[in-house]
Motif scaffolding. Sequence first.
Motif, mmCIF file in Angstrom:
data_model
loop_
_atom_site.group_PDB
_atom_site.id
_atom_site.type_symbol
_atom_site.label_atom_id
_atom_site.label_comp_id
_atom_site.label_asym_id
_atom_site.label_seq_id
_atom_site.Cartn_x
_atom_site.Cartn_y
_atom_site.Cartn_z
ATOM 1 N N TYR A 1 36.655 0.832 38.679
ATOM 2 C CA TYR A 1 37.484 -0.124 39.411
ATOM 3 C C TYR A 1 38.968 0.207 39.398
ATOM 4 O O TYR A 1 39.698 -0.170 40.312
ATOM 5 C CB TYR A 1 37.281 -1.536 38.843
ATOM 6 N N LEU B 1 32.448 -6.055 43.686
ATOM 7 C CA LEU B 1 33.216 -7.264 43.401
ATOM 8 C C LEU B 1 34.562 -7.222 44.121
ATOM 9 O O LEU B 1 35.073 -6.137 44.418
ATOM 10 C CB LEU B 1 33.421 -7.402 41.888
ATOM 11 N N PRO B 2 35.141 -8.382 44.453
ATOM 12 C CA PRO B 2 34.648 -9.737 44.164
ATOM 13 C C PRO B 2 33.893 -10.375 45.327
ATOM 14 O O PRO B 2 34.009 -11.572 45.556
ATOM 15 C CB PRO B 2 35.945 -10.488 43.889
ATOM 16 N N THR C 1 37.820 -4.622 35.464
ATOM 17 C CA THR C 1 38.227 -4.440 36.853
ATOM 18 C C THR C 1 39.649 -3.925 37.033
ATOM 19 O O THR C 1 39.941 -3.316 38.060
ATOM 20 C CB THR C 1 38.074 -5.761 37.625
ATOM 21 N N SER D 1 41.481 -6.764 32.654
ATOM 22 C CA SER D 1 40.789 -7.933 33.195
ATOM 23 C C SER D 1 39.287 -7.679 33.138
ATOM 24 O O SER D 1 38.820 -6.610 33.520
ATOM 25 C CB SER D 1 41.228 -8.201 34.638
ATOM 26 N N PHE E 1 35.734 -9.311 34.329
ATOM 27 C CA PHE E 1 35.197 -10.295 35.250
ATOM 28 C C PHE E 1 34.214 -11.218 34.534
ATOM 29 O O PHE E 1 33.288 -10.771 33.868
ATOM 30 C CB PHE E 1 34.496 -9.577 36.406
ATOM 31 N N ASP E 2 34.455 -12.510 34.672
ATOM 32 C CA ASP E 2 33.660 -13.569 34.069
ATOM 33 C C ASP E 2 33.919 -13.722 32.568
ATOM 34 O O ASP E 2 33.252 -14.510 31.908
ATOM 35 C CB ASP E 2 32.154 -13.362 34.308
ATOM 36 N N PHE F 1 36.776 -15.396 36.252
ATOM 37 C CA PHE F 1 36.498 -14.234 37.094
ATOM 38 C C PHE F 1 37.776 -13.402 37.233
ATOM 39 O O PHE F 1 38.355 -13.274 38.317
ATOM 40 C CB PHE F 1 35.984 -14.670 38.458
ATOM 41 N N TRP G 1 40.178 -10.733 37.939
ATOM 42 C CA TRP G 1 40.081 -9.628 38.892
ATOM 43 C C TRP G 1 41.244 -8.652 38.762
ATOM 44 O O TRP G 1 41.083 -7.451 38.847
ATOM 45 C CB TRP G 1 39.999 -10.196 40.311
ATOM 46 N N SER H 1 39.394 -14.498 40.662
ATOM 47 C CA SER H 1 38.769 -14.528 41.975
ATOM 48 C C SER H 1 38.007 -15.828 42.206
ATOM 49 O O SER H 1 37.468 -16.422 41.269
ATOM 50 C CB SER H 1 37.803 -13.351 42.101
#
Length: 817
Positions: free
Chosen positions: A518, A540-541, A582, A598, A600-601, A626, A628, A643
Amino acid sequence: MNLPFFTYFRTVCPSGKNGVCMLFFLLLIAGGKSQEVKQADKGSVGAVKWRVIGPGGGGGVFLPTISPFDDQLVLTHCDMTGAYISHNGGKDWRIFNLWTVPNDFAFDPVNPNVLYTATHGYQYAEDRGSGMSMLYRSEDKGKHWRIIYPALNEIKKADHLQSLDLLPSQIAVGAWDATIEKVAVDPRNNKKIYLGLAPLKALLVRNKQQEDSGSALLVLSADYGKRWKKIASLPGQHVKAIFPDNMLHPSGEVIVFTDSACVRINEQTGKLTRLPLPVKHLIAIAGGKNSMYIQSAFRYENGKITGGMYVSRDRGKNWVQINSGLLTNLAGNQVPSLSQGLAVCESQPEVAYISTTNPVLSENGAVEKTYCIFKTVNGGESWKPVLLSSGKEYLTHNYKGSWLDHSYGPGWGGSPINLGVAPGNPDICFAGDNGRCYKTTDGGKNWEQVYSRNLPDSTYASNGLDVTTCYGVHFDPFDKNHFFICYTDIGLFHTFNGGAGWSHSITGIPEAWQNTCYDVAFDPKINGRVWSVWANAHDLPREKMFGFFGFGRYAGGVAVSDDDGRTWHKTNTGIPENAICTTILLDTLSNSGTMYVSVFDQGVYKSSDGGKSWEKKNNGLGRNLFAWQVRQNRKGRLFVLLSRGLQAGKIVDGAIYFSDDAAETWKKLPLPAEVNGPHDLLIDPLNGDTMYVSCWPHAAAGQDADGGLIRTEDGGLTWKSVFDKRIRVNAAGMDPTRHRKIFINTFQNAAFQSEDYGETWKRIEGYRFKWGQRVIPDIHHPGMLYLTTYGGSVYYGPVQTARGAFTDIENMPEGWW
């Protein structure tokens, strides 16, 4: 990049004044226009065209289709809106974009210059405005395309079509609420064009209009596409094949196969006559002259294998099962699985190719997959393998590959999704699978890839068949010829010669992470040190990636290299193994070795020891984790963009938080109340109070709203909308030397530039790709941009081109883009 200006400048414009960048020079040489080099030296890039760069391949290749007049003329497409044409048998390809994903190709049986492409009418629920399925025609072998269905002189809505949740009938008079699945041209009368349409179920349900939505349709134009009429509603929901039958029935009849039926239709009366089928459900149908082949699912029933392949030699009146040779060496009661890999030579229909995935027993007794292409030369009486591979090797030893085969082995692409045989030469067959395109020219004795060029220095370069999603282009501050492209599905590539050749940068990355890189960050103080973040959750996202059970099943993390990305090692201590990382941010304002990632989640992780260990830093964040993007302004303030997503099937609004104490605590940055889909944060590197947020709209009263681009000049206290709120803006970029100049890339076929901080905009001409991602200015050459895409790799080209520069479609209404 949100760094102090000096650091930003070093990142994208390394020291050294060595003249024209190698990438730019090679791109111009490839075009054979030495005059453009002179113009570029003077700063003029108007004559330079947009090109796609990268290693080539990397994603699903569908429906290779070969001209009946010229077996060097080939069409194919991907599932991310790109279509591709080759005029030299796959050695080189040109990508073109017809607004949505192609569904079918056809060649005029009389005029060798005429080609047809039918495009899909609906893709994903989040991709609004895509209900309009279209038929295009080219009369110059694919150079230019015109819409011939629907009738553009009767359109109801011509403004911002992609931002509106409309049915085709709400867009154009006479349009059916359906998507074109098949197109065919009568070989006796090329003015007669048949379309097989399937109902737009998802869009119809969303609009609560389901009347007559359950069956497929047959539509006909008898005047070269000027007018269309419905011939019949069809049994079944999907059209698999159309065979004009006027050779035997001059009065006008056509045979149509759907997913569950075969019918003969009188064109004048619409009367349907059901023809017998040996199975209830069809996967694929192909034929030539009087022979037709059916591909159906294999089944193990009552100790026997049923289904599979059938042939009719009397235009569908009778069918014979033809599985001989396809069922050898199977494991126990296992059966082969099929995609739609079936191709029949039109002029010699006794020759056909089929792809299967066969379960076989390994030496240790385990069930393994064998990926197969079989061929028959006697109308299906017997089949023989012409290409076999396991997950690790080619068992038939007759395939010449490229980077994807070298990095992953043959099992990565699997069996062909589709096959295409030359109508006039049964020895020529193309195959497309989940990452590659390849061909045989000797009837299957030998196969070679046609998705990339293998260069003498063991690097690779695209031949134009690029099927990849990209997240960024990242420049080495110590070497102007070294930079990376971050990819979905194929990880990370880099070049050491300005883009002339590319190497796969995955050595040392755990196999479970390798799907997606990413982000990449260079250490601006240590030559050769690079950081990267990875995950096997791709795309994603995008909303389509949010499953009901969350993201705990994925894996990813942080990796570091001290040899410019040639090798990597993970540095994940403190970050869970199921992390989807990410972005990575190096705090260049301090000398403490502080870094942020970061996840995600899972929120934000921080390292205070140069990446050796990591600690979660979520104090103050809400239930949406989330994460991002992590960004930093020139004063040291941190930002995390969260996100918009789904939790247990319900929408969770996106948000932006900031921290003034190195991520120890977070506070919510006020955004306009109606904005819930922040997608990208761009911070002015000189003035940290000036920021731009790219936004995705959300459905409101049946219409997308509150997307576009918003700007603040006071650190987020107030915001101003500076781009159309109906547009899905993916990301923004800034000219490093002229901060008033802003660029955006959209998920709606266009990129734009502004010379006045976003107050006014004009489209960047000459570029069209349906799903744009990010925009990265090339500091080496002012006026040149990298535009990353969701499905078409990286476009490289000029900001300024001639007004109205051609982008494949001659008559696209301006508001449709």
